[in-house]
Write a protein that holds these residues in place. Structure first.
Motif, PDB file in Angstrom:
ATOM      1  N   MET A   1       0.847  -1.189   0.000  1.00  0.00           N
ATOM      2  CA  MET A   1       0.000   0.000   0.000  1.00  0.00           C
ATOM      3  C   MET A   1       0.885   1.242   0.000  1.00  0.00           C
ATOM      4  N   PRO A   2       0.837   2.062  -1.037  1.00  0.00           N
ATOM      5  CA  PRO A   2       1.697   3.250  -1.077  1.00  0.00           C
ATOM      6  C   PRO A   2       1.256   4.297  -0.067  1.00  0.00           C
ATOM      7  N   GLU A   3       2.204   5.150   0.323  1.00  0.00           N
ATOM      8  CA  GLU A   3       1.859   6.300   1.140  1.00  0.00           C
ATOM      9  C   GLU A   3       1.217   7.366   0.256  1.00  0.00           C
ATOM     10  N   LEU A   4       0.666   8.393   0.889  1.00  0.00           N
ATOM     11  CA  LEU A   4      -0.141   9.373   0.160  1.00  0.00           C
ATOM     12  C   LEU A   4       0.617  10.014  -0.995  1.00  0.00           C
ATOM     13  N   ASP A   5       1.833  10.492  -0.765  1.00  0.00           N
ATOM     14  CA  ASP A   5       2.568  11.192  -1.811  1.00  0.00           C
ATOM     15  C   ASP A   5       2.806  10.292  -3.015  1.00  0.00           C
ATOM     16  N   GLU A   6       3.235   9.065  -2.761  1.00  0.00           N
ATOM     17  CA  GLU A   6       3.456   8.126  -3.860  1.00  0.00           C
ATOM     18  C   GLU A   6       2.146   7.807  -4.564  1.00  0.00           C
ATOM     19  N   PHE A   7       1.089   7.612  -3.787  1.00  0.00           N
ATOM     20  CA  PHE A   7      -0.192   7.270  -4.396  1.00  0.00           C
ATOM     21  C   PHE A   7      -0.667   8.363  -5.341  1.00  0.00           C
ATOM     22  N   LEU A   8      -0.577   9.616  -4.910  1.00  0.00           N
ATOM     23  CA  LEU A   8      -1.053  10.706  -5.759  1.00  0.00           C
ATOM     24  C   LEU A   8      -0.268  10.783  -7.060  1.00  0.00           C
ATOM     25  N   THR A   9       1.036  10.571  -6.980  1.00  0.00           N
ATOM     26  CA  THR A   9       1.857  10.575  -8.188  1.00  0.00           C
ATOM     27  C   THR A   9       1.487   9.407  -9.094  1.00  0.00           C
ATOM     28  N   MET A  10       1.316   8.237  -8.509  1.00  0.00           N
ATOM     29  CA  MET A  10       0.917   7.060  -9.281  1.00  0.00           C
ATOM     30  C   MET A  10      -0.465   7.237  -9.895  1.00  0.00           C
ATOM     31  N   ARG A  11      -1.393   7.763  -9.109  1.00  0.00           N
ATOM     32  CA  ARG A  11      -2.774   7.929  -9.579  1.00  0.00           C
ATOM     33  C   ARG A  11      -2.844   8.921 -10.725  1.00  0.00           C
ATOM     34  N   LEU A  12      -1.994   9.921 -10.676  1.00  0.00           N
ATOM     35  CA  LEU A  12      -1.939  10.918 -11.745  1.00  0.00           C
ATOM     36  C   LEU A  12      -1.667  10.254 -13.087  1.00  0.00           C
ATOM     37  N   LEU A  13      -0.884   9.185 -13.080  1.00  0.00           N
ATOM     38  CA  LEU A  13      -0.573   8.452 -14.297  1.00  0.00           C
ATOM     39  C   LEU A  13      -1.596   7.354 -14.567  1.00  0.00           C
ATOM     40  N   ALA A  14      -1.877   6.539 -13.557  1.00  0.00           N
ATOM     41  CA  ALA A  14      -2.656   5.317 -13.757  1.00  0.00           C
ATOM     42  C   ALA A  14      -4.127   5.573 -14.049  1.00  0.00           C
ATOM     43  N   ALA A  15      -4.634   6.740 -13.720  1.00  0.00           N
ATOM     44  CA  ALA A  15      -6.057   7.013 -13.902  1.00  0.00           C
ATOM     45  C   ALA A  15      -6.453   7.170 -15.372  1.00  0.00           C
ATOM     46  N   GLY A  16      -5.486   7.351 -16.243  1.00  0.00           N
ATOM     47  CA  GLY A  16      -5.804   7.525 -17.656  1.00  0.00           C
ATOM     48  C   GLY A  16      -6.190   8.938 -18.034  1.00  0.00           C
ATOM     49  N   GLY A  17      -5.956   9.876 -17.145  1.00  0.00           N
ATOM     50  CA  GLY A  17      -6.333  11.255 -17.427  1.00  0.00           C
ATOM     51  C   GLY A  17      -5.497  11.905 -18.507  1.00  0.00           C
ATOM     52  N   HIS A  18      -4.230  11.536 -18.615  1.00  0.00           N
ATOM     53  CA  HIS A  18      -3.378  12.161 -19.637  1.00  0.00           C
ATOM     54  C   HIS A  18      -3.894  11.889 -21.046  1.00  0.00           C
TER      55      HIS A  18
ATOM     56  N   SER B   1     -15.006  22.187   1.294  1.00  0.00           N
ATOM     57  CA  SER B   1     -14.863  21.624   2.640  1.00  0.00           C
ATOM     58  C   SER B   1     -13.534  21.984   3.271  1.00  0.00           C
ATOM     59  N   ASP B   2     -12.563  22.432   2.466  1.00  0.00           N
ATOM     60  CA  ASP B   2     -11.252  22.820   2.990  1.00  0.00           C
ATOM     61  C   ASP B   2     -10.709  23.923   2.094  1.00  0.00           C
ATOM     62  N   THR B   3     -10.492  25.092   2.643  1.00  0.00           N
ATOM     63  CA  THR B   3     -10.001  26.232   1.853  1.00  0.00           C
ATOM     64  C   THR B   3      -8.599  26.670   2.267  1.00  0.00           C
ATOM     65  N   ARG B   4      -7.897  25.832   2.998  1.00  0.00           N
ATOM     66  CA  ARG B   4      -6.558  26.218   3.433  1.00  0.00           C
ATOM     67  C   ARG B   4      -5.657  26.464   2.223  1.00  0.00           C
ATOM     68  N   PRO B   5      -4.905  27.547   2.231  1.00  0.00           N
ATOM     69  CA  PRO B   5      -4.007  27.828   1.102  1.00  0.00           C
ATOM     70  C   PRO B   5      -2.748  26.989   1.194  1.00  0.00           C
ATOM     71  N   GLY B   6      -1.997  27.030   0.113  1.00  0.00           N
ATOM     72  CA  GLY B   6      -0.691  26.389   0.133  1.00  0.00           C
ATOM     73  C   GLY B   6      -0.750  24.920  -0.222  1.00  0.00           C
ATOM     74  N   PRO B   7       0.406  24.299  -0.404  1.00  0.00           N
ATOM     75  CA  PRO B   7       0.469  22.889  -0.795  1.00  0.00           C
ATOM     76  C   PRO B   7      -0.141  21.957   0.242  1.00  0.00           C
ATOM     77  N   VAL B   8      -0.573  20.795  -0.226  1.00  0.00           N
ATOM     78  CA  VAL B   8      -1.124  19.761   0.651  1.00  0.00           C
ATOM     79  C   VAL B   8      -0.001  19.153   1.477  1.00  0.00           C
ATOM     80  N   GLU B   9      -0.235  19.018   2.747  1.00  0.00           N
ATOM     81  CA  GLU B   9       0.770  18.457   3.639  1.00  0.00           C
ATOM     82  C   GLU B   9       1.028  16.986   3.283  1.00  0.00           C
ATOM     83  N   GLY B  10       2.311  16.610   3.301  1.00  0.00           N
ATOM     84  CA  GLY B  10       2.661  15.219   3.064  1.00  0.00           C
ATOM     85  C   GLY B  10       2.584  14.797   1.611  1.00  0.00           C
ATOM     86  N   ALA B  11       2.522  15.768   0.687  1.00  0.00           N
ATOM     87  CA  ALA B  11       2.422  15.438  -0.734  1.00  0.00           C
ATOM     88  C   ALA B  11       3.347  16.350  -1.551  1.00  0.00           C
ATOM     89  N   PRO B  12       4.665  16.241  -1.369  1.00  0.00           N
ATOM     90  CA  PRO B  12       5.580  17.124  -2.093  1.00  0.00           C
ATOM     91  C   PRO B  12       5.541  16.926  -3.607  1.00  0.00           C
TER      92      PRO B  12
END
Length: 306
Positions: A119-136, A284-295
């Motif tokens: 099971m990947p951690e959040l940062d790895e998952f988001l990077t992987m999902r960006l590719l694997a989802a077929g969005g490109h 539901s969340d309007t905090r500015p700046g990058p998401v924590e734990g997802a460089p």
């Protein structure tokens, strides 16, 4: 046919020529069929070496008509690519081919994790999902379907690349939500935003759903902010592309509520049902700046992007 792919992509490109839209919809139908048969739950879904060998055949079939693949999905893809080449300039076709390769690389990453129960951690998952989802490849179809011709200067501008990646991520997280009921009921829930958050942060499902929604909304807020900085100076082709990203976000959500592939309601909806989206009054969340734990996605918030 239960993917309703023509309906899906018509929502992305309501101004598309019918023949171009047909070709794009055929690839979407093909993509869902390939995903189901060879990626998510097929015999290769836990066999990365075998999948990689097949992915190489499929990608080469995408690249050239002279390839002679054994796999029936690869041969069907060649037919779709002939359609694209019949009406699109080489630059647009080449962009789609590169986007297709990115998708297959992400699927290979996902299958590799699944094969060893990782099971990947959040940062790895988001990077992987960006590719694997077929969005490109899905968003690369915008040019093919509409006939617009973006310059490299516009398409590869960092702000436009960030907007494209954010649109892919938002749609991917929405798809995780749409498919959650089906995956949980069939015992197929493996790597999605909810299982990742539950594993990394020791959360119950309900709290993971809340945090995933907040993550999605933070990205959407940033997408809208950056879009509104880029759009005023965009030429006609770039403006059409940006509108396609926006159409895609809403269209994917509306399609996902009704399509039998996801069974968002836990059942097949009646065609007469009113399944219009109900929009929240505020994120539901309007905090500015990058998401924590997802460089890996932090650059989307760079101040100088636009």
């Amino acid at each position: 046919m239960a993917t309703h792919s023509a309906d899906f992509y018509a929502r992305f490109t309501p101004v598309a020529d019918e023949d171009r839209l047909l070709a794009a919809a055929l690839w979407v139908y093909w993509g869902f069929a390939f995903d189901d048969a060879r990626c998510d739950s097929g015999p290769l879904s836990g066999r990365p070496a075998q999948f990689n060998a097949l992915a190489g055949q499929v990608q080469r079939a995408c690249e050239t008509d002279s390839a002679r693949p054994d796999d029936r999905y690869a041969r069907a893809l060649q037919d779709i690519m002939r359609r694209f080449r019949s009406f699109a300039p080489p630059t647009q076709v080449s962009r789609f081919v590169h986007a297709h390769r990115a998708w297959l690389s992400g699927v290979a990453w996902q299958i590799g994790n699944q094969a060893v129960g990782r099971m990947p951690e959040l940062d790895e998952f988001l990077t992987m999902r960006l590719l694997a989802a077929g969005g490109h490849p899905t968003f690369a179809l915008l040019e093919l379907a509409t006939g617009s011709e973006l310059s490299d200067r516009d398409l590869y501008r960092p702000a436009v690349q960030a907007l494209t990646e954010m649109a892919i991520m938002i749609a991917s997280l929405d798809n995780d939500r749409h498919s959650l009921h089906k995956e949980m009921s069939r015992g197929h829930a493996d790597q999605n935003i909810y299982t990742v958050l539950m594993a990394e942060r020791a959360l119950p499902l309900q709290q993971a759903v809340y945090e995933a929604n907040a993550l999605r909304d933070r990205i959407l807020v940033r997408f809208l902010q950056l879009h509104d900085r880029v759009r005023p100076t965009a030429g006609a082709d770039l403006a059409l592309y940006l509108q396609g990203l926006r159409y895609g976000l809403r269209g994917n959500n509306e399609w996902g509520m009704r399509v039998p592939r996801y069974l968002s309601l836990g059942r097949w909806p009646d065609e007469r049902e009113d399944l219009s989206l109900t929009f929240a009054q505020e994120p539901s969340d309007t905090r500015p700046g990058p998401v924590e734990g997802a460089p890996g996605i932090a650059w989307w918030w760079d101040a100088d992007l636009a």
